[in-house]
Design a protein around this motif. Structure first.
Motif, PDB file in Angstrom:
ATOM      1  N   PRO A 172       0.826  -1.219   0.000  1.00 48.37           N
ATOM      2  CA  PRO A 172       0.000   0.000   0.000  1.00 48.37           C
ATOM      3  C   PRO A 172       0.860   1.269   0.000  1.00 48.37           C
ATOM      4  O   PRO A 172       0.502   2.259  -0.643  1.00 48.37           O
ATOM      5  CB  PRO A 172      -0.818  -0.136   1.284  1.00 48.37           C
ATOM      6  N   ALA A 173       1.996   1.231   0.707  1.00 49.32           N
ATOM      7  CA  ALA A 173       2.876   2.405   0.752  1.00 49.32           C
ATOM      8  C   ALA A 173       3.444   2.723  -0.627  1.00 49.32           C
ATOM      9  O   ALA A 173       3.547   3.891  -1.012  1.00 49.32           O
ATOM     10  CB  ALA A 173       4.009   2.162   1.749  1.00 49.32           C
ATOM     11  N   LEU A 174       3.796   1.685  -1.382  1.00 49.97           N
ATOM     12  CA  LEU A 174       4.323   1.898  -2.730  1.00 49.97           C
ATOM     13  C   LEU A 174       3.256   2.477  -3.644  1.00 49.97           C
ATOM     14  O   LEU A 174       3.524   3.403  -4.427  1.00 49.97           O
ATOM     15  CB  LEU A 174       4.847   0.569  -3.301  1.00 49.97           C
ATOM     16  N   ILE A 175       2.043   1.954  -3.544  1.00 45.82           N
ATOM     17  CA  ILE A 175       0.940   2.442  -4.375  1.00 45.82           C
ATOM     18  C   ILE A 175       0.627   3.899  -4.045  1.00 45.82           C
ATOM     19  O   ILE A 175       0.462   4.735  -4.947  1.00 45.82           O
ATOM     20  CB  ILE A 175      -0.299   1.552  -4.195  1.00 45.82           C
ATOM     21  N   ARG A 176       0.560   4.220  -2.749  1.00 44.77           N
ATOM     22  CA  ARG A 176       0.284   5.606  -2.345  1.00 44.77           C
ATOM     23  C   ARG A 176       1.370   6.552  -2.858  1.00 44.77           C
ATOM     24  O   ARG A 176       1.072   7.655  -3.338  1.00 44.77           O
ATOM     25  CB  ARG A 176       0.185   5.704  -0.817  1.00 44.77           C
ATOM     26  N   ARG A 177       2.627   6.117  -2.772  1.00 41.85           N
ATOM     27  CA  ARG A 177       3.734   6.971  -3.227  1.00 41.85           C
ATOM     28  C   ARG A 177       3.648   7.211  -4.728  1.00 41.85           C
ATOM     29  O   ARG A 177       3.907   8.305  -5.219  1.00 41.85           O
ATOM     30  CB  ARG A 177       5.064   6.310  -2.854  1.00 41.85           C
ATOM     31  N   ALA A 178       3.289   6.177  -5.481  1.00 44.74           N
ATOM     32  CA  ALA A 178       3.175   6.323  -6.933  1.00 44.74           C
ATOM     33  C   ALA A 178       2.039   7.253  -7.316  1.00 44.74           C
ATOM     34  O   ALA A 178       2.151   8.043  -8.263  1.00 44.74           O
ATOM     35  CB  ALA A 178       2.975   4.946  -7.571  1.00 44.74           C
ATOM     36  N   VAL A 179       0.918   7.186  -6.578  1.00 42.49           N
ATOM     37  CA  VAL A 179      -0.238   8.041  -6.873  1.00 42.49           C
ATOM     38  C   VAL A 179       0.044   9.496  -6.509  1.00 42.49           C
ATOM     39  O   VAL A 179      -0.293  10.412  -7.256  1.00 42.49           O
ATOM     40  CB  VAL A 179      -1.485   7.525  -6.122  1.00 42.49           C
ATOM     41  N   ARG A 180       0.698   9.695  -5.369  1.00 41.42           N
ATOM     42  CA  ARG A 180       0.939  11.054  -4.893  1.00 41.42           C
ATOM     43  C   ARG A 180       2.035  11.754  -5.697  1.00 41.42           C
ATOM     44  O   ARG A 180       1.996  12.965  -5.885  1.00 41.42           O
ATOM     45  CB  ARG A 180       1.336  11.014  -3.413  1.00 41.42           C
ATOM     46  N   ARG A 181       3.028  10.986  -6.156  1.00 46.59           N
ATOM     47  CA  ARG A 181       4.158  11.591  -6.883  1.00 46.59           C
ATOM     48  C   ARG A 181       4.428  10.811  -8.172  1.00 46.59           C
ATOM     49  O   ARG A 181       5.450  10.161  -8.325  1.00 46.59           O
ATOM     50  CB  ARG A 181       5.415  11.596  -6.000  1.00 46.59           C
ATOM     51  N   PRO A 182       3.489  10.843  -9.105  1.00 42.80           N
ATOM     52  CA  PRO A 182       3.634  10.032 -10.318  1.00 42.80           C
ATOM     53  C   PRO A 182       4.863  10.405 -11.152  1.00 42.80           C
ATOM     54  O   PRO A 182       5.456   9.535 -11.785  1.00 42.80           O
ATOM     55  CB  PRO A 182       2.329  10.305 -11.079  1.00 42.80           C
ATOM     56  N   ALA A 208       7.684  11.328 -10.064  1.00 42.66           N
ATOM     57  CA  ALA A 208       8.891  10.854  -9.394  1.00 42.66           C
ATOM     58  C   ALA A 208       8.950   9.327  -9.337  1.00 42.66           C
ATOM     59  O   ALA A 208       9.926   8.770  -8.836  1.00 42.66           O
ATOM     60  CB  ALA A 208       8.963  11.426  -7.978  1.00 42.66           C
ATOM     61  N   PHE A 209       7.917   8.665  -9.865  1.00 46.66           N
ATOM     62  CA  PHE A 209       7.867   7.200  -9.807  1.00 46.66           C
ATOM     63  C   PHE A 209       8.973   6.598 -10.667  1.00 46.66           C
ATOM     64  O   PHE A 209       9.151   6.966 -11.827  1.00 46.66           O
ATOM     65  CB  PHE A 209       6.502   6.696 -10.282  1.00 46.66           C
ATOM     66  N   ARG A 210       9.731   5.677 -10.089  1.00 50.05           N
ATOM     67  CA  ARG A 210      10.829   5.014 -10.805  1.00 50.05           C
ATOM     68  C   ARG A 210      10.560   3.513 -10.821  1.00 50.05           C
ATOM     69  O   ARG A 210      10.669   2.846  -9.784  1.00 50.05           O
ATOM     70  CB  ARG A 210      12.166   5.329 -10.132  1.00 50.05           C
ATOM     71  N   PRO A 211      10.218   2.952 -11.973  1.00 41.74           N
ATOM     72  CA  PRO A 211       9.879   1.528 -12.038  1.00 41.74           C
ATOM     73  C   PRO A 211      10.981   0.615 -11.532  1.00 41.74           C
ATOM     74  O   PRO A 211      10.694  -0.419 -10.910  1.00 41.74           O
ATOM     75  CB  PRO A 211       9.625   1.307 -13.541  1.00 41.74           C
ATOM     76  N   GLU A 212      12.243   0.984 -11.784  1.00 39.06           N
ATOM     77  CA  GLU A 212      13.336   0.107 -11.358  1.00 39.06           C
ATOM     78  C   GLU A 212      13.446   0.046  -9.838  1.00 39.06           C
ATOM     79  O   GLU A 212      13.811  -0.997  -9.268  1.00 39.06           O
ATOM     80  CB  GLU A 212      14.671   0.575 -11.971  1.00 39.06           C
ATOM     81  N   VAL A 213      13.107   1.153  -9.163  1.00 39.26           N
ATOM     82  CA  VAL A 213      13.103   1.149  -7.703  1.00 39.26           C
ATOM     83  C   VAL A 213      11.917   0.337  -7.189  1.00 39.26           C
ATOM     84  O   VAL A 213      12.055  -0.476  -6.258  1.00 39.26           O
ATOM     85  CB  VAL A 213      13.054   2.590  -7.155  1.00 39.26           C
ATOM     86  N   ALA A 214      10.762   0.537  -7.790  1.00 40.25           N
ATOM     87  CA  ALA A 214       9.579  -0.225  -7.391  1.00 40.25           C
ATOM     88  C   ALA A 214       9.821  -1.724  -7.543  1.00 40.25           C
ATOM     89  O   ALA A 214       9.409  -2.521  -6.688  1.00 40.25           O
ATOM     90  CB  ALA A 214       8.375   0.202  -8.229  1.00 40.25           C
ATOM     91  N   ALA A 215      10.509  -2.115  -8.616  1.00 34.88           N
ATOM     92  CA  ALA A 215      10.775  -3.539  -8.847  1.00 34.88           C
ATOM     93  C   ALA A 215      11.605  -4.147  -7.725  1.00 34.88           C
ATOM     94  O   ALA A 215      11.418  -5.312  -7.355  1.00 34.88           O
ATOM     95  CB  ALA A 215      11.479  -3.724 -10.191  1.00 34.88           C
ATOM     96  N   MET A 216      12.525  -3.362  -7.154  1.00 36.35           N
ATOM     97  CA  MET A 216      13.371  -3.874  -6.070  1.00 36.35           C
ATOM     98  C   MET A 216      12.550  -4.217  -4.834  1.00 36.35           C
ATOM     99  O   MET A 216      12.891  -5.127  -4.081  1.00 36.35           O
ATOM    100  CB  MET A 216      14.442  -2.844  -5.707  1.00 36.35           C
TER     101      MET A 216
END
Length: 334
Positions: free
Chosen positions: A116-126, A128-136
């Motif tokens: 949920p924290a990752l999803i909220r971060r992606a929604v709030r700061r689209p 700044a979203f970095r797919p390679e970081v999310a994948a980790m």
């Protein structure tokens, strides 16, 4: 533990950034810093602020508790160290069995669902979203537990955080960078922060600090040099083990080294925009050949140190800023 040196205002202020890179990265840092100590007469322990990420967090912690760069190089190379430095290193870097090479099968284990924290971060700061970081954050949990090394580190440094040391980690739930030792950072022991910064996702198990899991600070950036933008330093020396000088590299790790170099350039631009002079030290062809592509290859350390030392020695001869950095340290430093 207070750093060595003399009061601010009497000399230029210098920051030191030590990036990620595994065991060969630590060897590269040891060779670079030993050359700066011997050839440029600058003791890295005198840096006003040290930023350490992953392998660089180990090197930075060792410097801050009093281990000179020449002892870091000597111990890695298997040569005698000073009595004090050798005693400290035995506590910081205890002998361990060789680390296993990860297999493709380890990635076939169940991956984590997005938190949920990752999803909220992606929604709030689209933007700044970095797919390679999310994948980790989604990788299977690492099976190698390094938390048992905290006791040896904690016995050495106790509860006191060394002055002027910043350790970069990433929060496992959303990949956000957390800088321990900085203003407003969560409380943590130095031992736990260093181990968290070194916990490679999918390889090492995350480290829990205050009920939150953290892993390798290299997930956010291999160098994290931009955390120094708020410190108004005169000069910053960046030792970036995972990039390539001028971004030029061929081979299996060529794209990775180019991408790390490019991110470092953006971080340096931020520092220079604040009036800070930056010296970057990145592996040239000789050092990259010595390092190879497996970051945890302990048997490569001696040749990495030699190549890093020689490349840095030549840089010192050709770089007025690097050659003059010794003036930022007290004449009696030793």
């Amino acid at each position: 533990m207070a750093r060595r040196g003399i009061p601010n205002g009497q000399r230029p202020t210098v920051g030191l950034v030590l990036g990620a890179g595994g065991i060969v990265g630590q060897a590269y840092q040891a060779g670079v810093l030993a050359a700066l100590e011997r050839e440029a007469h600058w003791d890295a322990r005198d840096a006003d602020i040290i930023v350490g990420t992953s392998a660089g967090s180990v090197t930075g912690a060792a410097l801050r508790v009093g281990v000179p760069a020449t002892d870091l190089a000597a111990s890695t190379y298997g040569r005698p160290t000073s009595p004090k430095g050798g005693a400290l290193l035995k506590r910081i870097l205890p002998d361990e069995s060789p680390l296993p090479v990860p297999s493709v099968m380890s990635l076939l284990r169940p991956w984590n669902p997005p938190s949920p924290a990752l999803i909220r971060r992606a929604v709030r700061r689209p933007l700044a979203f970095r797919p390679e970081v999310a994948a980790m954050t989604l990788l299977p949990r690492g099976r190698i537990n390094i938390s048992d090394r905290a006791r040896a580190l904690h016995e050495l440094v106790g509860h006191e955080w060394p002055e002027g040391l910043l350790i970069c980690t990433a929060r496992r739930t959303d990949g956000a960078r957390v800088v321990f030792g900085g203003d407003g950072s969560p409380p943590a022991s130095l031992a736990s922060a260093v181990l968290a910064s070194c916990a490679i996702p999918g390889y090492f198990a995350p480290i829990t600090i205050g009920g939150t899991e953290y892993f390798d600070g290299g997930v956010h950036s291999s160098t994290n040099a931009d955390v120094l933008t708020a410190h108004a330093l005169d000069t910053v020396v960046v030792v970036s083990s995972m990039s390539a000088r001028r971004g030029r590299a061929i081979g299996a790790d060529g794209f990775l080294r180019w991408s790390v170099h490019r991110r470092l350039e953006r971080e340096i631009a931020r520092l220079e925009a604040h009036g800070t002079s930056v010296v970057r030290l990145e592996p040239g062809p000789g050092a990259r050949r010595a390092m190879g592509v497996w970051a945890m290859a302990e048997n490569r350390a001696p040749q990495v140190i030699e190549a890093a030392y020689e490349e840095t020695r030549r840089r010192i001869l050709s770089s007025p800023l690097l050659a003059a950095i010794g003036s930022a340290a007290p004449a009696a430093a030793g």
